[in-house]
Design a protein around this motif. Structure first.
Motif, short mmCIF file in Angstrom:
data_model
loop_
_atom_site.label_atom_id
_atom_site.label_comp_id
_atom_site.label_asym_id
_atom_site.label_seq_id
_atom_site.Cartn_x
_atom_site.Cartn_y
_atom_site.Cartn_z
N ARG A 7 34.01 0.31 26.12
CA ARG A 7 33.90 -1.13 25.83
C ARG A 7 34.84 -1.99 26.69
O ARG A 7 35.16 -3.11 26.34
N ILE A 8 35.32 -1.42 27.77
CA ILE A 8 36.26 -2.18 28.60
C ILE A 8 35.64 -3.48 29.10
O ILE A 8 36.25 -4.56 29.05
N SER A 37 43.27 -6.12 31.32
CA SER A 37 43.17 -7.42 32.01
C SER A 37 41.70 -7.83 32.09
O SER A 37 40.84 -7.02 32.47
N PRO A 38 41.37 -9.10 31.78
CA PRO A 38 39.97 -9.55 31.86
C PRO A 38 39.38 -9.40 33.25
O PRO A 38 38.23 -8.99 33.40
N THR A 39 40.17 -9.69 34.30
CA THR A 39 39.66 -9.61 35.67
C THR A 39 39.29 -8.18 36.03
O THR A 39 38.20 -7.89 36.53
N GLU A 40 40.24 -7.25 35.73
CA GLU A 40 39.97 -5.84 36.04
C GLU A 40 38.85 -5.29 35.17
O GLU A 40 38.04 -4.48 35.61
N LEU A 62 35.01 -9.38 28.79
CA LEU A 62 34.14 -10.53 28.61
C LEU A 62 34.60 -11.39 27.43
O LEU A 62 34.62 -12.62 27.51
N ARG A 63 35.00 -10.73 26.33
CA ARG A 63 35.48 -11.49 25.16
C ARG A 63 36.73 -12.29 25.51
O ARG A 63 36.90 -13.43 25.11
N ASP A 116 42.95 -10.96 18.45
CA ASP A 116 41.58 -10.65 18.02
C ASP A 116 41.19 -9.23 18.44
O ASP A 116 40.57 -8.48 17.66
N ILE A 117 41.53 -8.88 19.69
CA ILE A 117 41.21 -7.53 20.18
C ILE A 117 41.99 -6.48 19.39
O ILE A 117 41.46 -5.45 18.97
N PHE A 118 43.29 -6.80 19.18
CA PHE A 118 44.16 -5.87 18.44
C PHE A 118 43.59 -5.66 17.03
O PHE A 118 43.46 -4.53 16.55
N ALA A 119 43.22 -6.77 16.37
CA ALA A 119 42.72 -6.69 14.99
C ALA A 119 41.40 -5.93 14.93
O ALA A 119 41.16 -5.16 13.98
#
Length: 415
Positions: A314-315, A407-410, A320-321, A330-333
């Protein structure tokens, strides 16, 4: 806040459902661990109740006097196989006097041994209890047939015997044994009674034993003039402690023990035995719960493993999120809720399985003739859910932290 939590749970649930088989296998690990803990706690509580009830059947209003000094919670001195002669019939007679031990109701001395009991072609190696006539009152024993021996028979070295319920059946089958002669060792005894069935009591079974007058046991069977131990019935459980002090003071005077000199006897209340047994069974339960918890650790590792695999898959979604404005929290939760969700689902199923198995065990053991209670405490259910929550948090933390660091870019360039 609630909306964000609902969204987080919805995402976590959709991810779990996207890999049903993998989620099922992970949940199964938690189910096994939780049900094992539930079964150990409930079955352990039932076994503890059974053991303590059996000891209470002997009488929680008893004081036990043993020869030789021993620690309050330690084994009696006679347990080491050494014959100790410091407790005598005269001590018991002194304890029967109200002015010496005012709260005593009955006192019985015991001189025990083993021999061969034989009737015609049936013979068994039996434990015999040489006891006072007060045994019936002290032990709350009941007569099934015939009678118990009297004070006169005790004083006159009578060769009479009362059989435990099982031993009477072993020797005589369906025949009424009262009035029959049996051999105990090389001596002939007349059966005068049979006791009602009592079942195992602590570490002994009076149903398989036989009972003869104390004097007969001492002088004819054993050739001794001392007692193995004595038991005293007290008028009320609340008087156990004061009675122990009365007995100790009396025996120290009778044995001419100086101030500071150690006792040559031990006085214990039945409550001491109950406390000791409760400590032992509690320790055993904790040990078994610890062993069963290993399965939970394996289940927790399974949760972390499935989350790490899911993280790799899901990287791009995570990137994207984040690009669309999702916060690190949010990601952590999302990952943490997913871990806790798997753990809680497994716990609910594990609790149901644990209750079912515990109930089946209770039914089976009850049908075997034991007074085995079905015990399910809110404490055990509560502990199961607390453990599940802890497992979810502990094993969900690492994948959640790893997801936050993406990282969102990576992530968007990740193939």
């Amino acid at each position: 806040m609630i909306r964000r939590l609902l969204l987080t749970w919805k995402l976590a649930w959709s991810n779990m459902m996207a890999a049903k088989l993998r989620t099922f296998l992970t949940v199964l690990g938690i189910v096994i661990g939780i049900s094992a803990v539930m079964i150990v706690m409930s079955v352990g509580s039932s076994a503890q109740s059974l053991i303590l009830d059996q000891v209470r059947n002997v009488g929680s209003d008893l004081v036990i006097i043993l020869p030789g000094e021993s620690e309050e919670d330690g084994p009696p001195a006679i347990a080491f196989g050494v014959a100790i002669t410091t407790l005598t019939n005269e001590d018991v007679e002194a304890m029967k006097k109200k002015e010496n031990v005012p709260y005593a109701v009955s006192v019985a001395g015991y001189a025990n041994g083993s021999t061969i009991a034989q009737y015609k072609n049936e013979s068994f190696n039996v434990n015999f209890n040489g006891t006072s006539a007060e045994y019936i009152n002290v032990e709350n024993a009941k007569i099934e047939r015939g009678r118990y021996f009297t004070l006169d028979e005790e004083a006159s070295l009578s060769r009479v015997v009362v059989l435990g319920f099982t031993r009477a059946r072993d020797l005589f089958g369906d025949i009424d044994p009262v009035g029959k002669q049996i051999m105990l060792g090389n001596f002939s005894f007349r059966v005068i009674g049979v006791l009602k069935e009592r079942g195992s009591v602590a570490f002994s079974n009076p149903d398989t034993e036989i009972f003869i007058p104390l004097s007969t046991s001492q002088k004819l069977m054993l050739g001794v003039d001392y007692l193995t131990y004595a038991r005293m019935k007290v008028n009320d459980e609340k008087n156990i402690d004061i009675t122990k002090l009365h007995v100790e003071r009396l025996l120290r005077d009778r044995h001419h023990l100086e101030f500071g000199e150690a006792n040559d006897f031990s006085v214990r209340g039945a409550g001491t035995a109950l406390d000791l047994l409760k400590k032992v069974t509690d320790a055993l339960k904790i040990f078994l719960v610890g062993v069963a918890s290993v399965a939970l650790l394996v289940g927790g590792v399974g949760i972390m493993n499935i989350l790490l695999i899911s993280l790799k898959q899901r990287i791009r979604d995570i990137g994207l999120r984040k690009a669309l404005g999702a916060l690190n929290s949010d990601i952590f939760a999302q990952f943490l809720v997913e871990a806790i969700g798997i753990s809680l689902v497994g716990t609910v199923i594990g609790v149901i399985v644990g209750i079912f198995v515990t109930y089946v065990v209770a039914i089976i053991v009850q049908n075997l003739g034991y007074n085995w209670p079905f015990i399910l405490t809110f404490e055990s259910v509560g502990i199961a859910f607390v453990i599940a929550l802890a497992i979810g948090i502990i094993f969900g933390l690492y994948p959640a932290k790893k997801a936050v660091k993406i990282s969102p870019t990576e992530a968007l360039r990740y193939e």
